[in-house]
Each structure stands twice: as structure tokens, then as C-alpha cells.
Scaffold this motif. Structure first.
Motif, PDB file in Angstrom:
ATOM      1  N   GLN A 401       0.824  -1.208   0.000  1.00 27.05           N
ATOM      2  CA  GLN A 401       0.000   0.000   0.000  1.00 27.05           C
ATOM      3  C   GLN A 401       0.861   1.262   0.000  1.00 27.05           C
ATOM      4  O   GLN A 401       0.467   2.281  -0.575  1.00 27.05           O
ATOM      5  CB  GLN A 401      -0.905  -0.013   1.235  1.00 27.05           C
ATOM      6  CG  GLN A 401      -2.113   0.900   1.133  1.00 27.05           C
ATOM      7  CD  GLN A 401      -3.095   0.635   2.259  1.00 27.05           C
ATOM      8  OE1 GLN A 401      -2.716   0.259   3.356  1.00 27.05           O
ATOM      9  NE2 GLN A 401      -4.371   0.817   1.986  1.00 27.05           N
ATOM     10  N   GLU A 433      -5.181   1.424  11.583  1.00 19.46           N
ATOM     11  CA  GLU A 433      -6.345   1.978  10.884  1.00 19.46           C
ATOM     12  C   GLU A 433      -6.831   3.270  11.562  1.00 19.46           C
ATOM     13  O   GLU A 433      -7.990   3.384  11.969  1.00 19.46           O
ATOM     14  CB  GLU A 433      -7.458   0.935  10.812  1.00 19.46           C
ATOM     15  CG  GLU A 433      -7.029  -0.327  10.078  1.00 19.46           C
ATOM     16  CD  GLU A 433      -8.064  -1.435  10.124  1.00 19.46           C
ATOM     17  OE1 GLU A 433      -9.121  -1.240  10.760  1.00 19.46           O
ATOM     18  OE2 GLU A 433      -7.812  -2.503   9.535  1.00 19.46           O
ATOM     19  N   ASP A 460      -3.153   9.977  -1.576  1.00 20.31           N
ATOM     20  CA  ASP A 460      -3.954   8.823  -1.991  1.00 20.31           C
ATOM     21  C   ASP A 460      -4.634   8.169  -0.786  1.00 20.31           C
ATOM     22  O   ASP A 460      -5.820   7.804  -0.846  1.00 20.31           O
ATOM     23  CB  ASP A 460      -3.055   7.816  -2.714  1.00 20.31           C
ATOM     24  CG  ASP A 460      -3.809   6.570  -3.147  1.00 20.31           C
ATOM     25  OD1 ASP A 460      -4.771   6.703  -3.931  1.00 20.31           O
ATOM     26  OD2 ASP A 460      -3.442   5.467  -2.700  1.00 20.31           O
ATOM     27  N   LEU A 461      -3.901   8.033   0.323  1.00 19.64           N
ATOM     28  CA  LEU A 461      -4.479   7.449   1.542  1.00 19.64           C
ATOM     29  C   LEU A 461      -5.615   8.326   2.076  1.00 19.64           C
ATOM     30  O   LEU A 461      -6.647   7.826   2.534  1.00 19.64           O
ATOM     31  CB  LEU A 461      -3.396   7.282   2.607  1.00 19.64           C
ATOM     32  CG  LEU A 461      -2.282   6.277   2.294  1.00 19.64           C
ATOM     33  CD1 LEU A 461      -1.164   6.378   3.315  1.00 19.64           C
ATOM     34  CD2 LEU A 461      -2.833   4.855   2.258  1.00 19.64           C
ATOM     35  N   ARG A 462      -5.420   9.627   2.020  1.00 18.55           N
ATOM     36  CA  ARG A 462      -6.461  10.558   2.468  1.00 18.55           C
ATOM     37  C   ARG A 462      -7.722  10.394   1.627  1.00 18.55           C
ATOM     38  O   ARG A 462      -8.841  10.310   2.157  1.00 18.55           O
ATOM     39  CB  ARG A 462      -5.936  11.996   2.363  1.00 18.55           C
ATOM     40  CG  ARG A 462      -6.969  13.078   2.620  1.00 18.55           C
ATOM     41  CD  ARG A 462      -6.366  14.451   2.372  1.00 18.55           C
ATOM     42  NE  ARG A 462      -5.847  14.576   1.018  1.00 18.55           N
ATOM     43  CZ  ARG A 462      -4.995  15.521   0.618  1.00 18.55           C
ATOM     44  NH1 ARG A 462      -4.534  16.390   1.491  1.00 18.55           N
ATOM     45  NH2 ARG A 462      -4.572  15.577  -0.627  1.00 18.55           N
ATOM     46  N   ASP A 463      -7.543  10.312   0.308  1.00 19.78           N
ATOM     47  CA  ASP A 463      -8.702  10.242  -0.590  1.00 19.78           C
ATOM     48  C   ASP A 463      -9.402   8.887  -0.516  1.00 19.78           C
ATOM     49  O   ASP A 463     -10.629   8.804  -0.584  1.00 19.78           O
ATOM     50  CB  ASP A 463      -8.265  10.531  -2.031  1.00 19.78           C
ATOM     51  CG  ASP A 463      -7.701  11.940  -2.192  1.00 19.78           C
ATOM     52  OD1 ASP A 463      -7.998  12.785  -1.332  1.00 19.78           O
ATOM     53  OD2 ASP A 463      -6.954  12.182  -3.158  1.00 19.78           O
ATOM     54  N   ARG A 464      -8.617   7.793  -0.378  1.00 16.42           N
ATOM     55  CA  ARG A 464      -9.210   6.448  -0.378  1.00 16.42           C
ATOM     56  C   ARG A 464      -9.764   6.039   0.975  1.00 16.42           C
ATOM     57  O   ARG A 464     -10.818   5.408   1.058  1.00 16.42           O
ATOM     58  CB  ARG A 464      -8.172   5.419  -0.847  1.00 16.42           C
ATOM     59  CG  ARG A 464      -7.919   5.402  -2.329  1.00 16.42           C
ATOM     60  CD  ARG A 464      -7.160   4.156  -2.770  1.00 16.42           C
ATOM     61  NE  ARG A 464      -5.825   4.095  -2.195  1.00 16.42           N
ATOM     62  CZ  ARG A 464      -5.452   3.229  -1.260  1.00 16.42           C
ATOM     63  NH1 ARG A 464      -6.327   2.364  -0.778  1.00 16.42           N
ATOM     64  NH2 ARG A 464      -4.212   3.225  -0.803  1.00 16.42           N
ATOM     65  N   LEU A 465      -9.049   6.395   2.045  1.00 14.90           N
ATOM     66  CA  LEU A 465      -9.414   5.906   3.370  1.00 14.90           C
ATOM     67  C   LEU A 465     -10.064   6.970   4.249  1.00 14.90           C
ATOM     68  O   LEU A 465     -10.511   6.663   5.358  1.00 14.90           O
ATOM     69  CB  LEU A 465      -8.168   5.353   4.084  1.00 14.90           C
ATOM     70  CG  LEU A 465      -7.390   4.257   3.327  1.00 14.90           C
ATOM     71  CD1 LEU A 465      -6.163   3.833   4.125  1.00 14.90           C
ATOM     72  CD2 LEU A 465      -8.288   3.053   3.050  1.00 14.90           C
TER      73      LEU A 465
END
Length: 540
Positions: A401, A433, A460-465
Motif C-alpha cells: 500500500q 487503521e 492517496d491514503l487521504r482520498d481512499r481511506l
């Protein structure tokens, strides 16, 4: 007279390691003239610092080996000089300042003695050496220099320690000063001051300045010419303006493309219930008020950047929020519950929702633990998150990831580059998490292309998670590209806050404008405008 003050011809350096021979420098040639600033630009592993170490005779041999070339100083080949001749030259005619001044200043001696020692080692009397040290400390802007001579390195800020290193290097008025990443970890205003100081001193003494850097903004601000290195070779040479407007090599174009501050600014989120509410947060150390009543909030999935100079209180906010230190007053409400009122046991449970990524992954990752052990340790502490039979597969997923490979789990931190170690630190934070990740200068010391990769990963982590971020930084172009909102801090107080577009395009406060003017841009024309803006703000 020699044609150039310093000339490197066909220099090659290799190292014998347990994994085989590493060719660090491969047949490079460049020159430096009196009064000129030459930047050697490149990322970690490009060979730029190794070539400077060869000039100063600082390569350990073995395992290092200089296999070819000449280093001509005033027409004399330094590689053929005796140890005695090198000792006479080093410090007196060729000096060097390093990236980490705290690591190169002796912690057990007063700084005045350390500066004077250089002069005494080259034959000056104690009285003359101390008088020279005092004048230099005054010249480089150390406050109350006479009293400061008796202080120790830990009693100075990072910017002041760098100034002390500059004073030490200039004791004997060298012909050449080598500056190895002299501003990497400094605040933007201190960085601008240090570069300006080097330029002033160069004008006064006529010395040649060799500037080793991975920062395109430093090149635009300070260099007359630049040499671009990749994989131990020179791939391009030119003026900063030539390299920026007409880069010839793909690697130069890659560096320019990765430079922050070029992307579209984000539109701040509106509405939404805050998950974090900070009111009247205070922290005092004796009579020193580090935080003077700070108020802000944060909604889910939002990135709030906190900027300001060293000592402004931005890292103190992070430590108080995570209860790494106890606040002197105020409230920090996480999803309606006051963190500051919770017991240690309650805080232990809450930490799984609040994670932190520190500036230096080398120090925050246990060197005796494998990557698998580092990441899975989170589940040892919080066993209800994931059953043990699933740990190995989940570690592999987390590594992939963050852009690494599952098989990297069996390696140890020292087997990775700085950027890769920071990715491991992010994977460790993700293991729980969390709803919020606090990044404290998490990308400030990374190469420009690695920095761009890590910022893209966090976005990307901000937008996906839907993870929220508090992003503490002194690198304003990175903040411009990544943040939704910005808090500007000065001496423990918030002086301005607002959407990133408003802070960067229409700042209200003089202090904010000064921070922005001190920032470095890869475009020499923009940098020239900022230099003029700095001068105007200083006289306003």
C-alpha cells in the motif's frame, strides 16, 4: 597561475562492501573559480557528497578507493599531496560545513573554544584566536556573542548552530568553502538568512563556494552554475536559468517535475462535524510560554497544515495532543471527548485512532527489529484489531500500500533508503487503521522526487481511506500542494489561519508574507522576485 581555483578531472571513487564493489563516482570533471558559487545538485546516492569528501581527504580508505583522477587546487594535485600538506590546507585554505551541525560540534566544549581551536591548530596565539572567534560569532549573527562563547552546542537553535559551523569554517579566511546541504532541516526564514550570509561573506572574502544540495530552490537562489549528478556521473551542467528553462537530460527534467509548489491548490472542505476541537491550548516551561492559547478544529478527511519558524509551538501542539507531554491548560476534544482529561489506560486505547509519523525514520524505527516486527508490534499492543494468523499477510498488504514489496518485511531498517524508511513508518501508522495521522516534518529531509512520491502516497491514503492529517512543516511549497487549510504560528500563537489558497494568494499578516517570501522556488525568475520581496518586507 592555475586556470581555475579548483578543478576536478576524471575523478572516480569506489567502495568495497560485503555486497561487492559500489562505484560511487564515475569519471566526473568540473571546476570552481574564485568568487563563484558552484552547486552540485543530485539526490541521495548521486555521488555529490563523496566527491566533496575526496577534496577534503575525508574518505576512509579502505573501504573507499580513489581509482582515477586529479583534484587540482591552485594547480597542485591534492591527491598526490602528503598528509602533512593536506593538514596545512584543510581548514586554512579549504573549509567545509556539514548538514548536521549538532553532529559535528563537540558537545562537551564551549563553542567559542571550538572556533578558536581551528586558529590555534594553525599557529595563532590563544588571545588572537579567541579575538577572531568573537568577531566571527558577531559577524554571523550570534546574539550576545561575548556571553555565547561560553555556551555549549545544545544551548543554540538549529539555525544558530549552522551559523557557528560557518564561523568555524571561516576562521582562517579560506579560499574555498564547501557547504554540504547547509540548509536542509532549517526553517524557511533561517534558510534564507544562512544563504544570504554565505553570499555576503563570499563578497567580502572572494572565496569560491561549493554548494552541495538536493534542493532546486537553493540552486535558483544561490548558484552561478550547477552540475547535475545521477548515479555517480555528471549528466548536465549549466546556469540555474538554463537548467530550469531548457533542461537537456531526462534526470534534470525529472527533478524539475518533482519540485513542489506547481500543482493545483486544493479547495478547503466546507461543513461537516469536526472530529477534533482544540480550545485555549496552553503549555509553559517555567516562565517560558511555548503555547499561548491555541484554537482550531479539524473535520474528517481534511489536511490541516501547521507552519511557522522553530520555536513557534507547532510541534508542541502535536506532543500535547498525543499526551507525549501534559498541557498547562485548555481542551483537546476528539470526537467530543477531552483527550487531556483521559487516564493513561484510556489514552492507550485512544492512540490507535491517533498516529504520528516523525521527521527522522532512522530514529523512530527500532534498528533491532525487522520490518515485520515493527509493523506487527501495533497488533501486539492492540490484539483485538487482527488475529495473529493474519499478521503476515496484512504486513505484506500494508507494505504494498505504501509502494514497497511484501518480501521487504524480512529486512531491517538500515537496509532501506531514507524515503523507504519513511514509507515503513507510514505503514506502521496505518496498521492501527487510524482516523488521524500527525506528520511532524515527515518529508523535510527527503530528496525532491522521493518527497513527491511520499506526498502523493499520503494524498492517496487521504482520498481512499478518509484519513485526516495534521501536517507540521516548514516547506511551504509542499504545504501549498498538499493542505486544505493552513495555520500560521509565531511564538506560541496562531497569527493567521485559512484555506490554503487564501494563505498563499492573499496573506493578511506581515509575518505570513515574510514566510512566503523566504520560501525557495526552483524557477530563478520567481526566486529573484522573492528576493526583492524579502528586501522590501525587511525595510517596511
Amino acid at each position: 597561475m592555475a586556470e581555475h581555483l579548483l578543478e576536478v578531472r576524471d575523478l572516480s571513487v569506489r567502495f568495497h562492501t560485503t555486497q561487492g564493489i559500489v562505484n560511487a563516482v564515475n569519471g566526473i570533471s568540473w571546476h570552481l573559480d574564485r568568487g563563484e558559487t558552484l552547486a552540485i545538485l543530485g539526490e541521495s546516492g548521486s555521488g555529490k557528497s563523496v566527491s566533496a569528501s575526496a577534496i577534503m581527504n575525508l574518505i576512509d580508505m579502505p573501504p573507499g578507493e580513489i581509482t582515477s583522477g586529479q583534484i587540482l587546487f591552485d594547480g597542485t594535485d591534492l591527491l598526490k599531496a602528503s598528509e602533512e600538506e593536506r593538514r596545512r590546507l584543510n581548514g586554512k585554505r579549504i573549509s567545509m560545513i556539514f548538514q548536521d551541525p549538532l553532529g559535528h560540534l563537540n558537545p562537551v566544549y564551549p563553542v567559542g573554544w571550538q572556533i578558536a581551536e581551528t586558529a590555534m591548530a594553525h599557529g595563532q596565539s590563544k588571545a588572537a584566536a579567541y579575538e577572531r572567534a568573537l568577531k566571527l560569532m558577531e559577524r554571523v549573527g550570534i546574539p550576545n556573542a561575548k556571553a555565547s562563547m561560553h555556551k555549549y552546542p545544545h544551548q543554540f537553535s538549529g539555525g544558530q548552530r549552522q551559523r557557528l559551523m560557518i564561523a568555524m569554517a571561516l576562521v582562517l579566511k579560506p579560499d574555498i568553502l564547501i557547504a554540504d546541504e547547509p540548509t536542509t532541516a532549517l526553517d524557511v526564514t533561517v534558510q534564507a538568512e544562512v544563504l544570504s550570509l554565505l553570499e555576503e561573506l563570499q563578497d567580502e572574502t572572494g572565496m569560491g563556494l561549493l554548494l552541495i544540495t538536493h534542493d532546486l530552490g537553493v540552486v535558483a537562489e544561490a548558484a552561478d552554475r550547477a552540475v547535475v549528478m545521477e548515479g555517480g556521473r555528471i549528466v548536465e551542467t549549466g546556469t540555474p536559468r538554463d537548467l530550469y528553462h531548457n533542461p537537456q537530460h531526462p534526470y534534470t527534467r525529472k527533478l524539475l517535475a518533482a519540485a513542489p509548489g506547481r500543482g493545483e491548490m486544493r479547495t478547503a472542505q466546507s461543513g461537516g462535524q469536526p472530529i477534533l476541537e482544540v480550545h485555549g491550548l496552553r503549555k509553559s516551561y517555567g516562565e517560558l510560554a511555548a503555547l499561548k492559547g491555541v484554537d482550531f478544529d479539524l473535520i474528517a478527511g481534511e489536511t490541516l497544515a501547521v507552519v511557522g519558524e522553530s520555536g513557534s509551538g507547532k510541534s508542541t501542539i502535536a506532543r500535547l495532543m498525543l499526551r507525549l507531554e501534559e498541557a498547562s491548560g485548555g481542551t483537546v476534544k476528539w470526537k467530543g471527548e477531552d483527550i487531556l482529561a483521559k487516564s493513561p489506560r484510556e489514552m492507550g486505547k485512544l492512540r490507535r485512532q491517533l498516529q504520528m509519523v516523525f521527521q527522522d525514520p532512522t530514529q523512530s524505527l527500532n534498528p533491532n527489529m525487522s520490518v515485520y516486527e515493527i509493523i506487527s508490534e501495533a497488533w501486539v499492543i492492540h490484539p483485538d484489531i487482527l488475529p495473529k494468523p493474519k499478521w503476515r499477510a496484512r504486513v505484506g498488504e500494508l507494505l504494498e500500500q505504501v509502494g514497497l514489496k511484501a518480501e521487504h518485511a524480512l529486512r531491517y531498517p538500515h537496509q532501506f533508503s531514507g524515503g523507504q524508511r519513511q514509507r515503513i513508518a507510514i505503514a506502521r501508522a496505518l496498521a492501527l487503521e487510524p482516523d488521524l495521522i500527525i506528520c511532524d516534518e515527515a518529508v523535510s529531509a527527503l530528496d525532491v522526487s522521493v518527497q513527491a512520491q511520499v506526498i502523493a502516497l499520503l494524498g492517496d491514503l487521504r482520498d481512499r481511506l478518509g484519513i485526516a492529517f495534521i501536517f507540521i512543516a516548514h516547506d511551504l511549497p509542499v504545504v501549498r500542494d498538499f493542505a486544505d487549510r493552513v495555520l500560521v504560528m509565531k511564538q506560541g500563537e496562531i497569527v493567521e489561519q485559512g484555506p490554503v489558497r487564501q494563505i498563499f494568494d492573499a496573506p493578511r499578516e506581515h509575518y505570513t508574507r515574510r514566510l512566503l517570501a523566504a520560501g525557495l522556488d526552483a524557477d530563478p525568475d520567481i526566486q529573484a522576485d522573492r528576493r526583492r520581496a524579502r528586501a522590501a518586507l525587511e525595510t517596511a
